[in-house]
Design an enzyme around this catalytic site. Structure first.
Site, PDB file in Angstrom:
ATOM      1  CD  GLU A 267      -2.607  -0.733   2.453  1.00 52.00           C
ATOM      2  OE1 GLU A 267      -2.374  -0.404   3.159  1.00 52.00           O
ATOM      3  OE2 GLU A 267      -3.689  -1.678   2.811  1.00 52.00           O
ATOM      4  N   PRO A 268       1.402   1.275  -0.933  1.00 48.16           N
ATOM      5  CG  PRO A 268       2.709   1.503  -3.276  1.00 48.16           C
ATOM      6  CD  PRO A 268       2.138   0.783  -2.058  1.00 48.16           C
ATOM      7  NE  ARG A 306       4.598  15.354   4.380  1.00 47.70           N
ATOM      8  CZ  ARG A 306       6.191  15.186   4.026  1.00 47.70           C
ATOM      9  NH1 ARG A 306       7.297  15.995   3.839  1.00 47.70           N
ATOM     10  NH2 ARG A 306       6.656  13.790   4.948  1.00 47.70           N
ATOM     11  CE1 TYR A 310       2.562  13.793  10.264  1.00 51.17           C
ATOM     12  CE2 TYR A 310       3.031  14.272   7.584  1.00 51.17           C
ATOM     13  CZ  TYR A 310       1.971  13.756   8.726  1.00 51.17           C
ATOM     14  OH  TYR A 310       1.173  13.585   8.327  1.00 51.17           O
ATOM     15  CB  CYS A 336      -2.584  35.556  11.512  1.00 53.18           C
ATOM     16  SG  CYS A 336      -2.151  37.009  10.066  1.00 53.18           S
ATOM     17  CD  GLU A 337      -1.271  29.390  13.678  1.00 47.31           C
ATOM     18  OE1 GLU A 337      -1.151  29.262  15.590  1.00 47.31           O
ATOM     19  OE2 GLU A 337      -2.495  29.498  14.039  1.00 47.31           O
ATOM     20  CE1 TYR A 364      -0.329  10.610   3.566  1.00 45.23           C
ATOM     21  CE2 TYR A 364       1.607  10.223   2.658  1.00 45.23           C
ATOM     22  CZ  TYR A 364       0.846   9.298   3.402  1.00 45.23           C
ATOM     23  OH  TYR A 364       0.547   8.291   2.819  1.00 45.23           O
TER      24      TYR A 364
END
Ligand code: PLP
Length: 408
Positions: A267-268, A306, A310, A336-337, A364
């Site tokens: 399941e790549p 990402r 992560y 704004c973060e 992703y």
């Protein structure tokens, strides 16, 4: 992407010209990379039947999925909505795997109606299927508790993980199979993204084979994914050719012992699409503070999360000024973060208006995008068969307001 006479080209296209035409922010996919990666897996594994199922949560544009279907592979889905998209893309149910986590029986019920192969990851779901759908074939997602994964959030095989049915609960599973006459046709594992080497795969595979000896009607063993790709030059990545060889050998030995040629499923997600994608943004401002030079771009964690989620590394280069003098930047978004794409990154001198290109933006990235700060999600363009295809339009204000009711 190659640099030719001062211009970056991809599949013979001048990327700067594509950017002028489609504007930024833009996701760009090169389908030949996907096809190449499928071919690599098919060549690496030497087993009677290999079933590659693309984990479509990595990239869910239906045009890409339709190509996957034409290339003969299947899909791995994790929600009923992904099953519906798979069906729309034309996949027959027998080529769709459904490997959900913590879903309710209502969704299991819908998946059964769709006729897809379910990999169950909860004891009570097994009981439900046994009671309400006797005779339905089910796969079981086993958690072998092999420590793997490049980042805590990507590692799903460890003891505290919410994924799968623990290998230590196997006796209970077998009791249920016996009592409810469950038709277990497959065993599954997915030990997490970013496994580093085939040794870990092999270890987990042996645990799965041990479990498989206890089931008499298996049709497949599914090794999930976790194949790591390189995000930067000196990154460690999975050697799929070696993995194919190692896993095929132990799998074929197991089949001989089992007395039946089983199908080997994979399941790549990342492996098939990560390197096929590029994300292109425009530099809005170069902002010098006492300590830092910021390059602020027309995107943020709303489009590519990402790095913030992560701590993922994405290589970034200046498409507009490739031969500029290398300088050090913090590349940040307009949200704004705090949304930092890259810290202390050396890039060819960036000027306001320059186009920056992110690599490894196929997996992703778009699928994890949002409308935070009421920003529109980007367009997606695919290069396929010598042509550029707009496969998703940039959103508009109407998209943001579409489901909001008008109150009187
Ligand atoms: C996400 C996922 C995959 C794909 O993982 P990659 O690291 O992208 O290859 C495979 N199987 C399952 C069950 C998943 O949830």
């Amino acid at each position: 992407m190659e640099l030719q006479n001062g211009h970056y080209t991809l599949q013979g296209f001048d990327v700067g010209e594509l950017v002028s035409r489609y504007q930024t922010p833009l996701y760009l996919y090169d389908t030949s990379v996907i096809q190449h990666q499928i071919g690599r897996l098919q060549k690496a594994f030497d087993v009677p039947e290999l079933g590659i199922h693309f984990a479509c949560k990595a990239l869910n544009n239906i045009h890409i999925l339709k190509l996957m279907k034409d290339w003969g592979i299947g899909l791995d889905t994790v929600s009923i909505q992904e099953i519906w998209i798979a069906k729309r893309a034309g996949f027959p149910p027998e080529r769709i795997l459904y490997t959900p986590n913590c879903v309710g029986t209502d969704e299991i019920e819908m998946a059964i109606q769709e006729g897809v192969q379910i990999n169950v990851d909860h004891i009570e779901t097994l009981e439900y299927i046994g009671h309400h759908h006797p005779g339905t074939k089910v796969g079981i997602r086993i958690n072998p508790h092999v420590m793997a994964g490049g980042h805590e959030k990507l590692s799903v095989g460890h003891i505290d993980s919410k994924f799968g049915i623990s290998i230590y609960q196997l006796p209970l599973v077998l009791r249920l199979v016996d009592a409810l006459k469950l038709r277990v046709n497959g065993l599954h594992m997915h030990t997490g993204s970013d496994i580093l080497d085939s040794g870990v795969f092999r270890l987990a595979a042996e645990i799965l084979f041990d479990a498989a000896r206890k089931f008499s009607d298996l049709e497949f063993i599914d090794f999930g994914s976790g194949i790591k790709v390189a995000y930067k030059a000196d990154d460690v990545y999975t050697d799929v050719e070696e993995l194919g060889q190692v896993l095929s050998e132990s799998f074929n030995n197991f089949c001989r012992e089992y007395g039946k040629p089983l199908k080997l499923y994979l399941e790549p997600g990342k492996f098939l699409v990560s390197e096929a994608g590029y994300f292109l943004v425009r530099t809005n401002v170069i902002k010098q503070t006492p300590s830092t030079v910021f390059a602020g771009v027309d995107s943020g964690l709303n489009h590519l999360i990402r790095p913030m989620f992560y701590d993922a590394y994405h290589h970034i280069f200046n498409l507009s000024h490739p031969l500029g003098k290398p300088r050090v930047y913090n590349i940040v978004g307009y949200i704004c973060e705090t949304d930092t794409f890259a810290n202390n990154r050396v890039v060819a001198e960036i000027r306001p208006g320059d186009i920056l290109c992110f690599k490894n933006a196929g997996a992703y990235c778009y699928t994890m995008s949002s409308n935070y700060n009421s920003r529109f999600r980007p367009a997606e363009v695919m290069l396929h068969g010598g042509r550029d295809h707009l496969i998703r339009e940039r959103e508009t204000l109407e998209d943001l307001l579409r489901h909001q009711q008008e109150l009187i």
